[in-house]
Design a protein around this motif. Structure first.
Motif, short mmCIF file in Angstrom:
data_model
loop_
_atom_site.label_atom_id
_atom_site.label_comp_id
_atom_site.label_asym_id
_atom_site.label_seq_id
_atom_site.Cartn_x
_atom_site.Cartn_y
_atom_site.Cartn_z
N ARG A 64 0.86 -1.19 0.00
CA ARG A 64 0.00 0.00 0.00
C ARG A 64 0.89 1.24 0.00
O ARG A 64 1.65 1.46 0.94
N GLU A 65 0.77 2.06 -1.07
CA GLU A 65 1.62 3.26 -1.12
C GLU A 65 1.14 4.25 -0.07
O GLU A 65 -0.06 4.47 0.11
N THR A 66 2.08 4.85 0.63
CA THR A 66 1.75 5.76 1.71
C THR A 66 2.74 6.92 1.70
O THR A 66 3.66 6.98 0.89
N ASP A 67 2.52 7.89 2.57
CA ASP A 67 3.40 9.06 2.70
C ASP A 67 4.06 9.03 4.07
O ASP A 67 3.49 8.52 5.05
N ILE A 68 5.25 9.60 4.15
CA ILE A 68 5.93 9.81 5.43
C ILE A 68 6.26 11.28 5.53
O ILE A 68 7.03 11.82 4.72
N ASP A 69 5.63 11.94 6.48
CA ASP A 69 5.82 13.38 6.64
C ASP A 69 7.13 13.67 7.37
O ASP A 69 7.76 12.79 7.96
N GLY A 70 7.51 14.96 7.34
CA GLY A 70 8.63 15.41 8.14
C GLY A 70 9.98 15.30 7.49
O GLY A 70 11.00 15.57 8.13
N ARG A 71 10.04 14.91 6.21
CA ARG A 71 11.33 14.84 5.53
C ARG A 71 11.74 16.24 5.06
O ARG A 71 10.89 17.08 4.78
N PRO A 72 13.04 16.51 4.96
CA PRO A 72 13.47 17.82 4.47
C PRO A 72 12.95 18.08 3.05
O PRO A 72 12.85 17.16 2.23
N VAL A 73 12.59 19.32 2.78
CA VAL A 73 12.14 19.71 1.44
C VAL A 73 13.12 20.73 0.89
O VAL A 73 13.74 21.50 1.63
N ARG A 74 13.28 20.72 -0.44
CA ARG A 74 14.28 21.59 -1.05
C ARG A 74 13.85 23.06 -1.06
O ARG A 74 14.65 23.95 -0.85
N GLY A 75 12.58 23.32 -1.31
CA GLY A 75 12.12 24.70 -1.46
C GLY A 75 11.19 25.10 -0.33
O GLY A 75 10.93 24.33 0.60
N PRO A 76 10.66 26.33 -0.40
CA PRO A 76 9.75 26.80 0.65
C PRO A 76 8.50 25.95 0.78
O PRO A 76 8.10 25.58 1.87
N PHE A 77 7.85 25.62 -0.38
CA PHE A 77 6.67 24.76 -0.30
C PHE A 77 6.50 24.03 -1.62
O PHE A 77 7.01 24.43 -2.67
N ALA A 78 5.78 22.90 -1.55
CA ALA A 78 5.47 22.12 -2.75
C ALA A 78 4.05 21.59 -2.62
O ALA A 78 3.64 21.13 -1.54
N VAL A 79 3.31 21.68 -3.70
CA VAL A 79 1.94 21.18 -3.77
C VAL A 79 1.90 20.01 -4.74
O VAL A 79 2.44 20.10 -5.85
N SER A 80 1.30 18.90 -4.33
CA SER A 80 1.09 17.78 -5.23
C SER A 80 -0.40 17.51 -5.33
O SER A 80 -1.12 17.54 -4.33
N VAL A 81 -0.85 17.26 -6.55
CA VAL A 81 -2.26 17.01 -6.84
C VAL A 81 -2.35 15.67 -7.56
O VAL A 81 -1.71 15.48 -8.59
N THR A 82 -3.14 14.75 -7.02
CA THR A 82 -3.38 13.46 -7.66
C THR A 82 -4.85 13.39 -8.04
O THR A 82 -5.72 13.53 -7.18
N GLN A 83 -5.11 13.20 -9.33
CA GLN A 83 -6.49 13.16 -9.81
C GLN A 83 -6.84 11.74 -10.20
O GLN A 83 -6.04 11.01 -10.76
N GLY A 84 -8.06 11.36 -9.87
CA GLY A 84 -8.55 10.03 -10.17
C GLY A 84 -9.98 9.92 -9.71
O GLY A 84 -10.82 10.76 -10.05
N ALA A 85 -10.29 8.89 -8.91
CA ALA A 85 -11.63 8.74 -8.38
C ALA A 85 -11.98 9.89 -7.43
O ALA A 85 -13.15 10.18 -7.18
N GLU A 86 -10.95 10.56 -6.93
CA GLU A 86 -11.09 11.76 -6.12
C GLU A 86 -9.87 12.63 -6.36
O GLU A 86 -8.92 12.22 -7.02
N ILE A 87 -9.90 13.84 -5.85
CA ILE A 87 -8.75 14.73 -5.95
C ILE A 87 -8.03 14.71 -4.61
O ILE A 87 -8.63 15.04 -3.58
N ARG A 88 -6.77 14.29 -4.62
CA ARG A 88 -5.98 14.26 -3.39
C ARG A 88 -4.98 15.41 -3.43
O ARG A 88 -4.14 15.49 -4.34
N LEU A 89 -5.08 16.28 -2.45
CA LEU A 89 -4.19 17.43 -2.34
C LEU A 89 -3.20 17.20 -1.20
O LEU A 89 -3.57 16.69 -0.14
N ARG A 90 -1.99 17.60 -1.44
CA ARG A 90 -0.97 17.50 -0.39
C ARG A 90 -0.03 18.68 -0.54
O ARG A 90 0.38 19.04 -1.65
N MET A 91 0.31 19.29 0.57
CA MET A 91 1.25 20.40 0.57
C MET A 91 2.26 20.18 1.68
O MET A 91 1.91 19.81 2.80
N VAL A 92 3.54 20.37 1.35
CA VAL A 92 4.61 20.30 2.35
C VAL A 92 5.36 21.62 2.33
O VAL A 92 5.37 22.33 1.31
N TRP A 93 5.97 21.96 3.45
CA TRP A 93 6.69 23.23 3.54
C TRP A 93 7.89 23.09 4.47
O TRP A 93 7.94 22.22 5.34
#
Length: 431
Positions: free
Chosen positions: A373-402
């Motif tokens: 089961r693909e999952t996310d692990i929060d709290g990892r270092p990010v390169r830029g100030p913020f990043a938004v990922s959008v996954t479209q399919g049976a629903e719209i999944r939004l995720r933002m990290v900063w």
């Protein structure tokens, strides 16, 4: 005057003239950007792309996984090559398959997600481009977590589906101790080299005076607005990055890409205030026409000048975006030079990043009949100030990290709320 791409090709040809080993490969414009970013990082830390999968406890055989990863790396030139800079020229240096597949030792009371987060934080920039980490939950006998992690300079989003599918196939083949055929690796090396040269030819055509003039005008008012990183803002017990996510009902035709750009404009307004034009990046492109679908890094980063004022409106955004796509093959470094030639003080640093995915494109990771089961692990270092990922399919999944060393959590959460409001379908008025 020669374009940046033409200059790069000339340097590469001079570097490899008379070289019969074929171990130094040219890099695409996208790879040049990642090699440059890595060289400017004080620690030499590369951008990495992790995928995380949860499996039933004890279901993954570590030795079999090692054999599968070696098979995968042997088949794909990019996965057995390391980014390097030789006499000032970025290249990929081809080597033998070298994959680290490890089981990190958990600290007392540590959860598998914490173990993987710590393992990624200790990433050795001199190591192989493909690494796998298996964190087992022996204490609670809950789900084990498998991280499949790649240096971004050797893969893009379109490579991930193939890597996931072929890793599962190789896991099955590894049970029979099958080894990759040398002729298969040689054929893939030739296909990879041809794909990169075709990509560079396309970039050389796109790296034109007309494109430079277009981007110079388009980005002349762009200024990065994110404050400088302040590591002291992140205390020892605080994760270096924050995250928020939401699920929205799908739309019949999906969310048009200009609508996503407008939504990210609202995020930038919340984070940086009104009255600015900030640089947001998004990956775009694909394998050049006639090229084999090799694993590698071919997606260019296109820059969107996000006006944090009232904005030009959805129709104007769409019109400008279509014009941008006509010049989307111009390499990122050429676009930065063009903007600076117009008087912009922009250095190439992005204030945000948008990525979009279709959840039907990536198959699940299946190891010997067991689906992860693909999952996310929060709290990892990010390169830029913020990043938004959008996954479209049976629903719209939004995720933002900063990055918490740049943005505070309260402001970031407000910005994420503005994103969800912008993308939430309008409520229909009852008749």
């Amino acid at each position: 005057m020669l374009s940046i791409t033409s200059q790069y090709l000339a340097r590469y040809r001079q570097l490899t003239a008379g070289d019969r080993t074929g171990t130094l490969l040219p890099v695409t414009g996208a790879q040049r950007r990642f090699v440059l970013v890595r060289s400017l990082d004080p620690s030499g830390r590369p951008d990495v792309v992790p995928m995380f999968f949860a499996f039933p406890h004890g279901s993954v055989d570590l030795e079999r996984l090692r054999s599968a990863a070696r098979l995968l790396a042997a088949r794909h030139t990019a996965l057995r090559s390391r980014p390097a800079v030789v006499r000032g020229t970025p290249v990929l240096r081809v080597g033998e398959p070298d994959v680290q597949v490890t089981r990190p030792t958990p600290a007392p009371g540590e959860r598998p997600a914490d173990t993987l987060r710590r393992a990624l934080a200790a990433w050795d920039p001199q190591g192989p481009p493909l690494r796998l980490f298996l964190a087992r939950d022996d204490e609670n006998r809950g789900e084990d977590l498998l991280a499949v992690v790649l240096d971004h300079a050797v893969c893009d989003g379109r490579s991930l589906a193939r890597i996931v599918e072929e890793l599962g196939t190789a896991y099955t083949e590894a049970a029979a101790a099958r080894t990759g055929a040398p002729e298969e690796a040689e054929a893939e090396l030739a296909a990879y080299r041809e794909a990169v040269l075709l990509q560079l030819a396309a970039e050389e055509r796109a790296d034109s005076p007309e494109a430079a003039a277009y981007w110079a005008h388009r980005l002349r008012t762009v200024r990065a607005q994110a404050p400088d990183s302040r590591p002291e803002r992140v205390s020892g017990g605080t994760l270096p990055s924050g995250a928020a996510q939401a699920r929205l009902p799908a739309r019949e035709d999906g969310v048009p890409f200009p609508g996503l750009l407008d939504a990210c404009r609202s995020v930038a307004r919340s984070l940086y205030g009104p009255g600015h034009v900030v640089p947001l990046g998004y990956p775009w492109g694909g394998r050049p026409s006639g090229a084999a679908p090799v694993v590698g890094c071919f997606l260019n980063t296109v820059v969107f000048p996000a006006d944090t004022g009232d904005g030009p409106g959805p129709e104007a955004t769409a019109d400008a975006w279509w014009d941008d796509l006509d010049r989307a093959d111009a390499p990122f470094d050429s676009v930065v030079v063009a903007a600076r030639s117009a008087g912009s003080a922009w250095t190439g640093r992005l204030d945000g990043l948008l990525t979009v995915d279709d959840d039907s494109r990536r198959p699940p990771l299946v190891l010997a009949g067991v689906e992860g089961r693909e999952t996310d692990i929060d709290g990892r270092p990010v390169r830029g100030p913020f990043a938004v990922s959008v996954t479209q399919g049976a629903e719209i999944r939004l995720r933002m990290v900063w990055d918490r060393a740049i943005l505070d959590d309260a402001t970031a959460h407000e910005a994420f709320e503005s994103l969800t409001r912008a993308l939430r379908p309008a409520e229909r008025t009852p008749r």
